[in-house]
Design a protein around this motif. Structure first.
Motif, PDB file in Angstrom:
ATOM      1  N   ARG A 105     -79.452 -18.480  37.954  1.00  0.00           N
ATOM      2  CA  ARG A 105     -78.441 -19.201  38.818  1.00  0.00           C
ATOM      3  C   ARG A 105     -78.914 -19.198  40.167  1.00  0.00           C
ATOM      4  N   LYS A 106     -78.748 -20.593  40.804  1.00  0.00           N
ATOM      5  CA  LYS A 106     -78.777 -20.816  42.167  1.00  0.00           C
ATOM      6  C   LYS A 106     -77.397 -20.613  42.871  1.00  0.00           C
ATOM      7  N   LEU A 107     -77.393 -19.468  43.691  1.00  0.00           N
ATOM      8  CA  LEU A 107     -76.151 -19.159  44.386  1.00  0.00           C
ATOM      9  C   LEU A 107     -76.084 -20.023  45.699  1.00  0.00           C
ATOM     10  N   ALA A 108     -74.862 -20.299  45.828  1.00  0.00           N
ATOM     11  CA  ALA A 108     -74.601 -21.190  47.130  1.00  0.00           C
ATOM     12  C   ALA A 108     -74.646 -20.223  48.528  1.00  0.00           C
ATOM     13  N   ALA A 109     -75.733 -20.251  49.134  1.00  0.00           N
ATOM     14  CA  ALA A 109     -75.850 -19.472  50.261  1.00  0.00           C
ATOM     15  C   ALA A 109     -74.761 -19.662  51.293  1.00  0.00           C
ATOM     16  N   GLY A 110     -74.487 -20.882  51.378  1.00  0.00           N
ATOM     17  CA  GLY A 110     -73.156 -21.401  52.465  1.00  0.00           C
ATOM     18  C   GLY A 110     -71.975 -20.440  52.000  1.00  0.00           C
ATOM     19  N   LEU A 142     -72.862  -9.792  40.299  1.00  0.00           N
ATOM     20  CA  LEU A 142     -72.260 -10.261  41.433  1.00  0.00           C
ATOM     21  C   LEU A 142     -70.844 -11.118  41.099  1.00  0.00           C
ATOM     22  N   LEU A 143     -70.961 -11.766  39.754  1.00  0.00           N
ATOM     23  CA  LEU A 143     -69.718 -12.660  39.595  1.00  0.00           C
ATOM     24  C   LEU A 143     -68.554 -11.442  39.392  1.00  0.00           C
ATOM     25  N   LYS A 144     -68.985 -10.360  38.601  1.00  0.00           N
ATOM     26  CA  LYS A 144     -67.797  -9.459  38.442  1.00  0.00           C
ATOM     27  C   LYS A 144     -67.173  -9.016  39.655  1.00  0.00           C
ATOM     28  N   GLN A 145     -68.041  -8.754  40.832  1.00  0.00           N
ATOM     29  CA  GLN A 145     -67.682  -8.347  42.190  1.00  0.00           C
ATOM     30  C   GLN A 145     -66.895  -9.462  42.868  1.00  0.00           C
ATOM     31  N   PHE A 146     -67.423 -10.531  42.808  1.00  0.00           N
ATOM     32  CA  PHE A 146     -67.010 -11.711  43.557  1.00  0.00           C
ATOM     33  C   PHE A 146     -66.691 -12.844  42.603  1.00  0.00           C
ATOM     34  N   PRO A 147     -65.576 -12.857  41.969  1.00  0.00           N
ATOM     35  CA  PRO A 147     -65.195 -13.692  41.251  1.00  0.00           C
ATOM     36  C   PRO A 147     -65.238 -15.176  41.592  1.00  0.00           C
ATOM     37  N   GLU A 148     -65.053 -15.406  43.055  1.00  0.00           N
ATOM     38  CA  GLU A 148     -65.045 -16.888  43.531  1.00  0.00           C
ATOM     39  C   GLU A 148     -66.446 -17.143  43.979  1.00  0.00           C
ATOM     40  N   LEU A 149     -67.625 -16.371  43.706  1.00  0.00           N
ATOM     41  CA  LEU A 149     -68.952 -16.869  44.261  1.00  0.00           C
ATOM     42  C   LEU A 149     -69.198 -18.226  43.260  1.00  0.00           C
ATOM     43  N   VAL A 150     -69.649 -18.999  44.408  1.00  0.00           N
ATOM     44  CA  VAL A 150     -70.001 -20.207  44.003  1.00  0.00           C
ATOM     45  C   VAL A 150     -71.636 -20.244  43.698  1.00  0.00           C
ATOM     46  N   SER A 151     -71.836 -21.044  42.423  1.00  0.00           N
ATOM     47  CA  SER A 151     -73.290 -21.049  41.974  1.00  0.00           C
ATOM     48  C   SER A 151     -73.479 -22.110  41.249  1.00  0.00           C
TER      49      SER A 151
END
Ligand SMILES: Cc1cc2nc3c(=O)[nH]c(=O)nc-3n(C[C@H](O)[C@H](O)[C@H](O)COP(=O)(O)OP(=O)(O)OC[C@H]3O[C@@H](n4cnc5c(N)ncnc54)[C@H](O)[C@@H]3O)c2cc1C
Length: 357
Positions: free
Chosen positions: A289-294, A269-278
């Motif tokens: 990892r706990k992903l930030a659903a918000g 996911l990080l590759k596809q969405f480098p700004e993903l908050v977790s």
């Protein structure tokens, strides 16, 4: 888990008791934080644990559905709640043991959670300050193991007194028997088995501030080590900035849990969405990892969206709100739209946090 003196674990048989008065057609509009129009067909105000046995016998004899309601801040209620609603109103809090290592505090399940946090600080018993301003009752706090700013309530619970609907007695469960995990417990996993009547907390005397969460740490950069009261004030400020006040705009806090994923899925996911908050979850070796659903909901463009009477809060996409005149059906329809879009975009399933009836 704190090394606390053991609480008694043997079951206590409830003596014969009087049944409180049944209240017909009770409006729960003020007792659900979404502010939905809800009518409970029959309700009992439970002010004494010893009354529960008789109430449960009456419910069983009439073969009615039932549920417990605390402050109604983590539920989605339909317009009519059929059967019986037990309104948890057991009051009272006291320090029952204290020595140089810490204190045991026993609290009635109907006590307001935030009032209790303030009471502990007024009695020089720090520990719960990161959990300030969470709405609801003390009795509901263990159900989903409430948590905020890096602290979960289960860490400070010594034992729980509850009416066990199987044995029909009041029992005392040690924290180790409650299976506390992220937003979960034995009580959530087995709904309608236990009615929590009292929570016994253990607050160790040794204390240091817990500032792992960036927002909270930022409140104290370049400053002295804060006191528990200062942490509580900072937590309240951050929460007031980020979360809508249910008195002003109906909501149940986070509507979705932050999903926990395996390391491989996180890295993809990080590759596809480098700004993903977790956030890291569990032990580091596992790499979960706990992903930030918000963040994910915001990324899908829902933040601030309005769907009739309900919508997504403009400052925090994890919170669904009732602008006025909304209902369980409308908020759940919006939730489904969000879940589907997040699933399509990230391949991740969002679980709904509040309990639906
Ligand atoms: C603005 C806002 C912010 C929030 N922030 C947070 C947060 O930071 N962290 C967090 O974890 N939660 C948060 N929540 C969710 C909520 O406040 C908590 O889950 C709280 O513990 C619910 O308490 P309540 O008394 O309102 O429970 P209710 O909504 O009345 O009940 C929730 C569930 O618990 C059961 N229950 C309640 N009392 C008992 C009892 N005595 N015995 C057995 N079952 C019982 C009910 O049957 C129901 O299934 C927030 C909610 C709002 C509105």
């Amino acid at each position: 888990m704190n090394s606390a003196p053991n609480a008694p674990s043997s079951p206590k048989t409830a003596p014969p008791s009087v049944i409180p008065v049944m209240l017909p057609d009770v409006s729960l509009r003020a007792r659900n934080s979404f502010g939905f129009d809800v009518l409970a067909e029959q309700a009992y105000s439970i002010t004494d644990a010893e009354h529960i046995g008789a109430v449960m016998e009456a419910i069983k004899a009439a073969n009615l559905p039932w549920r417990v309601l605390g402050g109604g801040s983590n539920v989605v209620l339909p317009p009519t709640l059929s059967g019986v609603t037990l309104l948890m109103d057991i009051a009272g809090q006291a320090i029952t043991q204290q020595d140089e290592r810490g204190a045991v505090v026993s609290v009635g399940a109907g006590v307001n959670w935030h009032d209790f946090v303030i009471w502990t600080l007024d009695h020089s018993l720090p520990g719960l300050e990161n959990l300030a301003l969470i709405p609801g009752t003390v009795g509901a706090a263990p159900i989903q193991n409430i948590g905020a700013y890096g602290v979960e309530v289960g860490e400070y619970i010594q034992s729980i007194e509850a009416y066990d609907c199987h044995s029909k007695t009041l029992v005392n469960l040690l924290a180790s028997e409650c299976a506390f995990t992220y937003r979960n417990s034995i009580f959530k996993a087995h709904p309608n088995r236990y009615i929590i009547t009292r929570v016994h907390f253990y607050l160790p005397a040794a204390w240091s501030p817990r500032l792992r969460y960036a927002d909270l740490a930022a409140a104290f950069v370049n400053r002295h080590v804060p006191t528990a009261e200062e942490v509580m004030v900072a937590v309240c400020k951050i929460r007031n900035r980020k979360l809508p006040d249910p008195k002003l705009i109906g909501n149940a806090g986070s509507f979705f849990q932050n999903p926990i994923v395996e390391k491989a899925q996180y890295l993809a996911l990080l590759k596809q969405f480098p700004e993903l908050v977790s956030y890291p979850e569990g032990n580091e070796q596992e790499g979960k990892r706990k992903l930030a659903a918000g963040w994910m909901i915001d990324h899908c463009g829902f933040k601030g969206l309005r769907a009739g009477a309900v919508g997504v809060y403009q400052h925090q996409a994890l919170v669904l709100v009732n602008h006025g005149g909304g209902s369980a059906d409308s908020v759940l329809a919006l939730a489904k739209t969000i879940q589907d879009k997040v699933q399509d975009t990230f391949g991740v399933t969002l679980a709904i946090e509040p309990i639906r009836y």
